[in-house]
Scaffold this active site. Sequence first.
Site, PDB file in Angstrom:
ATOM      1  N   GLY A  18       0.821  -1.208   0.000  1.00  0.00           N
ATOM      2  CA  GLY A  18       0.000   0.000   0.000  1.00  0.00           C
ATOM      3  C   GLY A  18       0.861   1.267   0.000  1.00  0.00           C
ATOM      4  O   GLY A  18       0.414   2.325   0.432  1.00  0.00           O
ATOM      5  N   GLY A  43       3.780  -1.592  -9.081  1.00  0.00           N
ATOM      6  CA  GLY A  43       2.436  -1.110  -9.400  1.00  0.00           C
ATOM      7  C   GLY A  43       1.881  -0.487  -8.136  1.00  0.00           C
ATOM      8  O   GLY A  43       1.617  -1.181  -7.173  1.00  0.00           O
ATOM      9  N   HIS A  44       1.808   0.833  -8.102  1.00  0.00           N
ATOM     10  CA  HIS A  44       1.371   1.538  -6.897  1.00  0.00           C
ATOM     11  C   HIS A  44       0.005   2.166  -7.172  1.00  0.00           C
ATOM     12  O   HIS A  44      -0.134   2.964  -8.099  1.00  0.00           O
ATOM     13  CB  HIS A  44       2.388   2.608  -6.506  1.00  0.00           C
ATOM     14  CG  HIS A  44       3.735   2.035  -6.150  1.00  0.00           C
ATOM     15  ND1 HIS A  44       4.804   2.796  -5.766  1.00  0.00           N
ATOM     16  CD2 HIS A  44       4.173   0.750  -6.118  1.00  0.00           C
ATOM     17  CE1 HIS A  44       5.836   2.002  -5.505  1.00  0.00           C
ATOM     18  NE2 HIS A  44       5.477   0.761  -5.728  1.00  0.00           N
ATOM     19  N   THR A 304       0.624  -7.091 -13.034  1.00  0.00           N
ATOM     20  CA  THR A 304       0.416  -8.246 -13.913  1.00  0.00           C
ATOM     21  C   THR A 304      -0.982  -8.842 -13.786  1.00  0.00           C
ATOM     22  O   THR A 304      -1.344  -9.713 -14.575  1.00  0.00           O
ATOM     23  CB  THR A 304       1.430  -9.362 -13.581  1.00  0.00           C
ATOM     24  OG1 THR A 304       1.280  -9.701 -12.198  1.00  0.00           O
ATOM     25  CG2 THR A 304       2.854  -8.899 -13.833  1.00  0.00           C
ATOM     26  N   ARG A 306      -1.861 -10.890 -11.637  1.00  0.00           N
ATOM     27  CA  ARG A 306      -1.792 -12.244 -11.076  1.00  0.00           C
ATOM     28  C   ARG A 306      -2.416 -12.255  -9.685  1.00  0.00           C
ATOM     29  O   ARG A 306      -2.275 -11.294  -8.934  1.00  0.00           O
ATOM     30  CB  ARG A 306      -0.318 -12.687 -10.943  1.00  0.00           C
ATOM     31  CG  ARG A 306       0.366 -12.916 -12.260  1.00  0.00           C
ATOM     32  CD  ARG A 306       1.813 -13.318 -12.050  1.00  0.00           C
ATOM     33  NE  ARG A 306       2.631 -12.212 -11.561  1.00  0.00           N
ATOM     34  CZ  ARG A 306       3.923 -12.325 -11.263  1.00  0.00           C
ATOM     35  NH1 ARG A 306       4.537 -13.495 -11.363  1.00  0.00           N
ATOM     36  NH2 ARG A 306       4.606 -11.281 -10.848  1.00  0.00           N
ATOM     37  N   ARG A 308      -2.563 -12.719  -5.850  1.00  0.00           N
ATOM     38  CA  ARG A 308      -1.498 -12.709  -4.838  1.00  0.00           C
ATOM     39  C   ARG A 308      -1.735 -13.853  -3.857  1.00  0.00           C
ATOM     40  O   ARG A 308      -2.873 -14.133  -3.496  1.00  0.00           O
ATOM     41  CB  ARG A 308      -1.501 -11.385  -4.079  1.00  0.00           C
ATOM     42  CG  ARG A 308      -1.194 -10.189  -4.959  1.00  0.00           C
ATOM     43  CD  ARG A 308      -1.261  -8.885  -4.149  1.00  0.00           C
ATOM     44  NE  ARG A 308      -1.032  -7.719  -4.989  1.00  0.00           N
ATOM     45  CZ  ARG A 308      -1.665  -6.562  -4.832  1.00  0.00           C
ATOM     46  NH1 ARG A 308      -2.559  -6.395  -3.877  1.00  0.00           N
ATOM     47  NH2 ARG A 308      -1.399  -5.549  -5.636  1.00  0.00           N
ATOM     48  N   LYS A 334      -4.623  -1.956   5.405  1.00  0.00           N
ATOM     49  CA  LYS A 334      -5.610  -3.011   5.143  1.00  0.00           C
ATOM     50  C   LYS A 334      -6.059  -3.743   6.396  1.00  0.00           C
ATOM     51  O   LYS A 334      -6.421  -4.913   6.340  1.00  0.00           O
ATOM     52  CB  LYS A 334      -5.063  -3.985   4.070  1.00  0.00           C
ATOM     53  CG  LYS A 334      -4.712  -3.259   2.767  1.00  0.00           C
ATOM     54  CD  LYS A 334      -4.369  -4.186   1.632  1.00  0.00           C
ATOM     55  CE  LYS A 334      -5.550  -4.477   0.751  1.00  0.00           C
ATOM     56  NZ  LYS A 334      -5.182  -4.987  -0.585  1.00  0.00           N
ATOM     57  N   SER A 417      -4.115   2.381   8.201  1.00  0.00           N
ATOM     58  CA  SER A 417      -4.938   2.590   7.007  1.00  0.00           C
ATOM     59  C   SER A 417      -6.132   1.643   7.061  1.00  0.00           C
ATOM     60  O   SER A 417      -5.973   0.440   7.232  1.00  0.00           O
ATOM     61  CB  SER A 417      -4.083   2.340   5.766  1.00  0.00           C
ATOM     62  OG  SER A 417      -4.883   2.326   4.614  1.00  0.00           O
ATOM     63  N   THR A 418      -7.321   2.221   6.915  1.00  0.00           N
ATOM     64  CA  THR A 418      -8.558   1.447   7.092  1.00  0.00           C
ATOM     65  C   THR A 418      -9.355   1.323   5.792  1.00  0.00           C
ATOM     66  O   THR A 418     -10.518   0.933   5.815  1.00  0.00           O
ATOM     67  CB  THR A 418      -9.428   2.121   8.170  1.00  0.00           C
ATOM     68  OG1 THR A 418      -9.694   3.473   7.740  1.00  0.00           O
ATOM     69  CG2 THR A 418      -8.731   2.156   9.515  1.00  0.00           C
ATOM     70  N   GLY A 419      -8.737   1.691   4.693  1.00  0.00           N
ATOM     71  CA  GLY A 419      -9.403   1.612   3.389  1.00  0.00           C
ATOM     72  C   GLY A 419      -8.472   2.212   2.360  1.00  0.00           C
ATOM     73  O   GLY A 419      -7.458   2.835   2.716  1.00  0.00           O
TER      74      GLY A 419
END
Length: 449
Positions: A18, A43-44, A304, A306, A308, A334, A417-419
Amino acid sequence: MADPGILAVIGAQWGDEGKGKIVDLLAARVDGVARFSGGHNAGHTVRIGELKYALHLIPSGIIHPGARCFLGPGLVIDPGALLREMEGLQEQGIEFGSRMVISSRAALILPTHQGLDHAREAARGKSKIGTTGRGIGPAYEDVASRRGLRAWMLTRPESLQEEAEKLMRAHNEELARLYGADPFVIDEAVGRLLRAAEKLGPFVHEVGSEIRGLLNSGGKLLLEGAQGVLLDPIWGTYPFVTSSSCLPAAGAATLGIPGHRIGPVLGVMKAYTTRVGAGPFPTEDFGPEGEELAKRGAEFGTTTGRPRRCGWFDAVAARHAVEVAGIDAIALTKIDVLDSFDEIRIAVDYEDERGRRIGSLPADTAMLEHLKPCYETMPGWKNPTESLRDPADLDPAARAYISRLEELLGVPVALLSTGPRRAETMVLGQSAVAARLRELLDQGPDQVY
Ligand code: GDP
Ligand code: IMO
Ligand code: MG
């Protein structure tokens, strides 16, 4: 002295923790954001309302109009991929102007690097690394073997053409000789490269002097890590790792900042663990709990696509990351994904076949494959954490989980972080890093973001 202007944000697991969300959140009041390693293997994701931005090479500060965004000298840049990313962001209404700076010292990825990445993976058979197939490893090999191309060449077409042709011929030979693969058509590839260079050339500058100037004049800089410490080529689960350092010290080394000036290090961790690609993952859960984590966490790769691999929080691996990277505080993300569980597990140690406790992440990756996690179980919380922004609203069981992680890791959780969205965040506690975060968020000590 650590520079009060710098905050490093790095991944502290196997990537996808995240980082994008956290960097975007903290970038509103900084002058610059610098990516210092990797390439478009990263990928951010940044979510703002219903909009979703997927950043691969461009720092996650780009959404804020005031932040200069540096693609540092330690990056490997695929010019075509960068152009596509810029065009995609422009279509989403992001204005670049001259805010994006490509380091003249960054390395370039050629299509043949990607060809080599695929050919090597295929040749590894069962021991595939599961790379992103973006040519990252072969491009860094060429940096180390001193034959790679550098971004300044994007401003000098003759050099670019000559060097690209030479290197692609060498790659084609290797592809044919070692892997029996078809050669790339060099003229076409070089033609594309020259067209990309015309568009990217104006963004290429010396990054180090600009960053030092920014800091010397009191500016604020975020360092944006890519991947995560467990994917680091030295300290990660080698050889199932990436090819550039994921540690904050690499930010100093590559951006031309003295090492002692690197500021506090915020390590981003998910409240559980995920991994894409192959390699050991002691807490991987193949049962319904792993599935639930994947489903609730929408765990598909940003780069990608894919799926996780998912499992419980691995405090042994995370503690290793804290120690080797010098992490001062955690941004725990998360946590909302755990809202549905009656019980939550944490791996607090590993044991071998004979029941002996190991206590740390071993260098021998084959050995790690055979270790079993030792779990501690904690009660879940019935009051959801999803979207919470005020620490006072956290259920005591969620607080207890966070406190236990702090104990096991030896550093505070300063951000929760909650979302996926900016506002779904809270600063926790009174640590020095929490104070720095409140400053960046323009928030008083008791104010809720
Ligand atoms: P990065 O590579 O470290 O930037 O992480 P990714 O963007 O690849 O993956 C993280 C994913 O989790 C993204 O889809 C984010 O939008 C999402 N995300 C980030 N923080 C949270 C959070 O606190 N809760 C939930 N549910 N999703 C989050
Ligand atoms: P962000 O920055 C998760 C993984 C790949 C593979 C290994 C080597 O979004 O967290 P590579 O293409 O780098 O040679 O692949 O590293 N990997 C990542 N996993 N997040 C990433 O980036 C990753 N970048 C590389 O899946 O296992
Ligand atoms: Mg990612």
